[in-house]
Design an enzyme around this catalytic site. Structure first.
Site, PDB file in Angstrom:
ATOM      1  CB  ILE A  43      -4.877  50.392 136.807  1.00 30.95           C
ATOM      2  CG1 ILE A  43      -3.505  50.020 137.842  1.00 30.95           C
ATOM      3  CG2 ILE A  43      -6.038  49.794 137.702  1.00 30.95           C
ATOM      4  CD1 ILE A  43      -3.540  48.730 138.396  1.00 30.95           C
ATOM      5  CD  GLU A  44      -5.891  47.241 130.330  1.00 28.23           C
ATOM      6  OE1 GLU A  44      -6.664  46.310 130.419  1.00 28.23           O
ATOM      7  OE2 GLU A  44      -4.963  47.259 129.389  1.00 28.23           O
ATOM      8  CD  GLU A  55       4.630  54.432 130.364  1.00 29.44           C
ATOM      9  OE1 GLU A  55       3.631  53.878 130.953  1.00 29.44           O
ATOM     10  OE2 GLU A  55       4.760  54.373 129.319  1.00 29.44           O
ATOM     11  CB  CYS A  91       3.009  58.219 129.331  1.00 21.92           C
ATOM     12  SG  CYS A  91       1.791  57.214 130.023  1.00 21.92           S
TER      13      CYS A  91
END
Ligand code: THU
Length: 133
Positions: A43-44, A55, A91
């Protein structure tokens, strides 16, 4: 749960990615040892550093439903890459804190090239809470 089923969930979740800036959609799916599944997509944001990876969204979804690190069996990450999609450094750090060292990280792409490693193989020499003592 079969690896192929978990990969399908990640491919489906990838369709929910919000990527107006990079146009690079990533999907993730996590399965617990008792078969519960959680998905994520990236989600930007126009403020680029606020973009959140697939992730981490999947892992945080699981934790918010009460899942603990020892419950997690595997995490899939998928994107439309030439080689299996590899989790970013941020991540990897989160994965190494919130999943056990022997949990499986299944990296794949839309062509079905898949590579499976453990959390420890994904981020050897990780910085951890032990270093803060
Ligand atoms: N991205 C992920 O979701 N996971 C990764 O491991 C690599 C990068 C996202 C972040 C950003 O929205 C886009 O992919 C391009 O970097």
């Amino acid at each position: 749960m079969e690896e192929t089923k978990l990969i399908e969930l990640a491919i489906d979740a990838r369709k929910l990615a919000y990527t107006p800036y990079s146009h690079f959609a990533v999907g993730a799916a996590l399965v617990t040892k008792d078969g519960k599944t959680f998905v994520g997509a990236n989600i930007e944001n126009a403020s680029y550093p606020l973009c959140m990876c697939a992730e981490r969204n999947a892992i945080y979804q699981a934790y918010l439903q009460g899942v603990k690190k020892e419950d997690i069996e595997a995490l899939v990450v998928v994107a439309d890459t030439d080689d299996p999609c590899s989790p970013c450094g941020a991540c990897r750090q989160v994965i190494s804190e919130l999943l056990n060292k022997d949990a499986k990280i299944i990296m794949t792409n839309l062509k079905g090239n898949t590579k499976v490693v453990t959390v420890e193989q994904l981020l050897p020499f990780a910085f951890s809470e032990e270093d803060l003592r």
